[in-house]
Every structure is written in structure tokens, then in C-alpha cells.
Design an enzyme around this catalytic site. Structure first.
Site, mmCIF file in Angstrom:
data_model
loop_
_atom_site.group_PDB
_atom_site.id
_atom_site.type_symbol
_atom_site.label_atom_id
_atom_site.label_comp_id
_atom_site.label_asym_id
_atom_site.label_seq_id
_atom_site.Cartn_x
_atom_site.Cartn_y
_atom_site.Cartn_z
ATOM 1 N N CYS A 105 16.356 -1.799 2.213
ATOM 2 C CA CYS A 105 16.244 -0.848 3.316
ATOM 3 C C CYS A 105 17.556 -0.840 4.099
ATOM 4 C CB CYS A 105 15.081 -1.241 4.233
ATOM 5 S SG CYS A 105 14.705 -0.020 5.516
ATOM 6 N N TYR A 157 9.783 -7.096 12.355
ATOM 7 C CA TYR A 157 8.446 -7.451 11.884
ATOM 8 C C TYR A 157 8.159 -7.032 10.440
ATOM 9 C CZ TYR A 157 7.763 -2.580 13.351
ATOM 10 O OH TYR A 157 7.898 -1.229 13.530
ATOM 11 N N GLY A 178 10.660 -0.933 1.533
ATOM 12 C CA GLY A 178 12.033 -0.462 1.647
ATOM 13 C C GLY A 178 12.161 0.974 2.166
ATOM 14 N N ARG A 214 12.705 -2.070 15.865
ATOM 15 C CA ARG A 214 13.182 -1.210 14.780
ATOM 16 C C ARG A 214 14.681 -0.964 14.953
ATOM 17 N NH1 ARG A 214 9.467 0.356 11.451
ATOM 18 N NH2 ARG A 214 10.851 1.904 10.504
ATOM 19 N N CYS A 254 -8.576 1.863 3.372
ATOM 20 C CA CYS A 254 -8.912 0.670 2.605
ATOM 21 C C CYS A 254 -9.276 -0.524 3.479
ATOM 22 C CB CYS A 254 -7.781 0.302 1.646
ATOM 23 S SG CYS A 254 -6.223 -0.173 2.456
ATOM 24 N N CYS A 313 -1.956 -5.385 -4.476
ATOM 25 C CA CYS A 313 -1.945 -4.666 -3.201
ATOM 26 C C CYS A 313 -0.552 -4.765 -2.593
ATOM 27 C CB CYS A 313 -2.992 -5.266 -2.256
ATOM 28 S SG CYS A 313 -2.940 -4.671 -0.548
ATOM 29 N N ASP A 314 -0.228 -3.806 -1.737
ATOM 30 C CA ASP A 314 1.044 -3.789 -1.029
ATOM 31 C C ASP A 314 1.233 -5.043 -0.178
ATOM 32 O OD1 ASP A 314 2.283 -2.210 1.842
ATOM 33 O OD2 ASP A 314 3.428 -2.397 0.002
ATOM 34 N N CYS A 329 -10.213 -9.767 15.033
ATOM 35 C CA CYS A 329 -11.650 -9.524 15.183
ATOM 36 C C CYS A 329 -12.035 -9.136 16.601
ATOM 37 C CB CYS A 329 -12.427 -10.758 14.734
ATOM 38 S SG CYS A 329 -14.205 -10.666 15.046
#
Length: 415
Positions: A19, A25, A69, A137, A260, A281-282, A355
Site C-alpha cells: 500500500c 491500525y 493493500g 490514516r 458475514c 477469510c480476509d 459484546c
């Protein structure tokens, strides 16, 4: 190949974890360590295998999802070849949708014209007003990115590119929910918004429940959802679509949530790395969840494998008793397995870190959700909830059913 063709989604990462930004994060940047010395560019062989297997393996509507990325690092020529491959395999009645998740900093007029011409649905990452967005960011040189993101977004809007905004909710912006929502809606013109909580565990194995400084706390996550929901409910139902609220409404209607993290089981959303490796999974791109490579095994066979089915059902089967007894389990189903790393009040492992926040939100939203669900079942638009709540009788019984008197049970605060 097993009988029947399963429905599945694949997040393709044509440049892997590479990236041009260095977001504090970002959980995916570290995945580059899985491929030391690699160029991190998807080859034409892998791209063609992906396109062909997705289209042939799912004869109905197909979605090709490009992420990273930063996928635009592949350049326009790569995606132009993707268009050619789609036309090579797509049947006359088959619809192929392409999505692109981007930080938008590299978008220009040429990119925007291409995306508009080929009807891409583009997701742009924006964490709120510049002072909040730029906290985490930032680019590789630790420079703020908000101005470049807004410039890229302007290109998309000028060319009429379909787009949504993805906002990660973190320790910095979680405390200003209304300001974040209004900025996305009013300043960025968003009609479709996703809010994704940042949950990042530390590497301190002696403290398995430790999280990073950027992670949103459960109580802050709950308050963020409640405050944004109240703002949305006051005027924006049917005008602004918030993915999490749509999924919650689906659960109240009694249909699959379409998200999901709230589904009872998972396993239908896989990750495709740049070299053709497929992971469960990602959020589980690691050696223990590597299913195979699409240059050797077809995607349909990988998603249908016993190993992947077990991965999917483990979400349901691994719920602790505390979750099984919960009155809002139908709406949450334990959320994402990656976040289940804390213990229940009884000391049982496997409780979701968020939760408490989710429970606060689901109880808070229960009354309006019931009203909207009734509208949907009767074939009326859910937006009717705005007028109904506004004229609700002051002495009407509490609608939330949870014993909690939420702000919008009757369109006004309880005494």
C-alpha cells in the site's frame, strides 16, 4: 467437485498487502511477511484463473471484488485486461459486478472515467473530518492524507461513479459519532456508509485480552452506533443506507443479514492473495488457514472443502453459553470470530471483545427495528418509521421488548 454450486465471495488482493499508505491500525500490512522477497503483483495467469473460476463457478450474478493493500497500484492496464477476460467468459444473461476498495489517493480523471465506463462500485475509506481522519490514516512518510482522499472522491463524484464510504471506528473518532456521520453525509455526499470497528490485538501473549491504542473500546462502540442510529432515524431512513443498520433490520425481519459478521455461520467470504493462494477469510490470512492455490485447485472445490465448511460452522458451534442465552443473539451471532478473545462473566472463553457495545446498540434500536420490520413485511418502505415515531402517543407501552426504554421507542425521550 461436490454436488451443487455454493455461493461465495472472494476478496482479491492484486498487490497483496502492499500500500502507498501506512495506516496505524491496518491489520493487513503485516501480511507481506508471508511472501518474503515477492514482487507482490498478480500475474495474468492468476488474474485469468480468478475471473474464469468466479464466472464459470457461479452462473448467476457474480461479484469480482478488488482490495488490498491498495489495488490501484496495479495500474489501469491490469484492470482493462480484467474487462477483456470478463467478456471472454460471461454468458449473455450473466451480470458481473466489479467492486474496488481504495484509499482514493491515487485516483485521477483517467481512473474515474474508466470506473464510470465499466460501472464499478467503489468503496472509499474516510474516517471522518480531516482532523479525525488524519490521526491514523497517514502515508509512508507520516503525512496526512485527507486532502488527497477528498480529491480522489471528487473525481468519482464528477464522473458519476457509484461509490460508498467505509469509515473505520477507532479510538480517535468514536467519541464524535454525530460529527463523523454528518461529515460523511453532508460534506462527502455519502448515500451508502459502512462503519467498521477497529479491533487490533497486541503481540503481548502474556495479556491475551490486550488491544492497541487505536482500538475502539466496547462502550465507545456501543455509544457510537446508538448516536449515529438516532441521527439516521430522525430523517435519513430511505435516503442514507448504513450497512450495519440494514443488516440489523434484516435480522428483525427474519431474513439473512447479508453481512458475514452477523451471519450464524461464515466461510463464504474467502481471500485471494496476489499469487493465487486462497485463505479461509480476509481476517485469517495465515498459514493455518491456507486452503490452496487457484492455479492448482478450482475455487469452487476450495470453498466446498471439508476444511472450509468446518471453518464456517465453527463460528456457530464455538459460541459460549453466555452468547447462546443472549436475547439479541439472533441479530449478532457472536459477530466476527476474530474478535472473540475475551472471557464471559462466568469465565468461559470465546466472548466477543465488542459484546457490550453491540448489546447496548441492539437493545437501543429494538423498538424502531420492530416498527421498520412491520413496514417491510407489509410491503411498505421502512422510511415510514420516521413519521410513525414522530406522532407516537406519549403513553404508548415500551416497544423495545428488552425492558430498556430507549430514546426512540416512541419518537421522544422517556420521562
Amino acid at each position: 467437485m461436490l454436488r451443487g454450486r455454493p455461493r461465495f465471495n472472494v476478496l482479491a488482493k492484486p498487490v497483496g498487502a502492499i500500500c502507498n499508505l501506512g495506516c496505524t491500525y491496518c491489520y493487513y500490512l503485516a501480511k507481506k511477511d508471508l511472501y518474503p522477497g515477492d514482487r507482490f503483483r498478480m500475474t495474468r495467469e492468476v488474474m485469468r484463473a480468478y475471473v474464469r473460476q468466479m464466472i464459470v463457478g457461479q452462473p448467476g450474478e457474480v461479484t469480482l471484488a478488488w482490495q488490498g493493500g491498495e489495488p490501484t497500484l496495479m495500474g489501469l492496464n491490469f484492470f482493462e485486461e480484467v474487462i477483456e477476460e470478463i467478456e471472454r467468459y460471461r454468458s449473455p444473461r450473466q451480470r458481473v459486478v466489479q467492486t474496488l476498495q481504495t484509499n482514493a489517493t491515487l485516483l485521477n480523471e483517467e481512473w474515474a472515467a474508466f470506473l464510470a465506463r465499466n460501472d464499478f462500485l467503489v468503496g472509499v475509506s474516510v474516517d471522518g473530518p480531516p482532523d479525525l481522519h488524519d490521526v491514523y490514516r497517514r502515508d509512508k512518510r507520516d503525512r496526512p492524507t485527507s486532502a488527497r482522499v477528498l480529491a480522489g472522491l471528487a473525481h468519482l463524484r464528477r464522473h458519476g461513479v457509484r461509490h460508498n464510504l467505509l469509515c473505520t471506528v477507532n479510538a480517535a473518532n468514536a467519541i464524535q459519532p454525530a460529527r463523523v456521520y454528518r461529515y460523511l453525509r453532508d460534506d462527502c455526499g455519502a448515500e451508502f456508509i459502512q462503519f467498521i470497528p477497529v479491533v487490533e490485538r497486541t503481540l503481548d501473549q502474556t495479556k491475551p485480552e490486550s488491544v492497541s491504542a487505536a482500538t475502539v473500546r466496547p462502550d465507545a462502540w456501543g455509544r457510537f452506533l446508538c448516536d449515529v442510529f438516532d441521527e439516521w432515524l430522525s430523517a435519513d431512513v430511505g435516503l442514507v443506507f448504513v450497512q450495519g443498520f440494514d443488516a440489523t433490520l434484516a435480522s428483525w425481519v427474519g431474513v439473512p443479514p447479508g453481512l458475514c459478521v452477523f451471519a450464524e455461520t461464515c466461510g463464504e467470504g474467502l481471500a485471494l492473495e496476489h499469487n493465487g493462494d486462497v485463505y479461509s477469510c480476509d481476517h485469517f490470512v495465515d498459514p493455518g488457514h491456507l486452503l490452496g492455490n487457484i492455479t492448482e485447485v478450482d475455487l469452487v472445490d476450495l470453498v466446498s472443502s471439508t476444511r472450509q465448511r468446518r471453518f464456517g460452522t465453527a463460528k456457530r458451534d464455538g459460541l459460549p453459553g453466555y452468547c447462546r442465552r443472549c436475547d439479541v443473539r439472533f441479530a449478532c451471532n457472536g459477530e466476527c470470530p476474530k474478535n472473540r478473545f475475551v472471557t464471559t462473566p462466568e469465565g468461559e472463553p470465546g466472548l466477543n471483545y465488542l459484546c457490550a457495545g453491540y448489546k447496548e446498540f441492539f437493545h437501543h434500536a429494538a423498538g424502531p427495528m420492530r416498527i421498520m420490520a412491520d413496514f417491510v413485511r407489509s410491503g411498505r418502505p421502512a422510511a415510514g418509521v420516521i413519521e410513525q415515531l414522530a406522532r407516537g402517543p406519549r403513553n404508548a407501552p415500551c416497544l423495545c421488548g428488552s425492558g430498556l426504554k430507549t430514546k426512540f421507542c416512541h419518537g421522544r425521550p422517556h420521562a
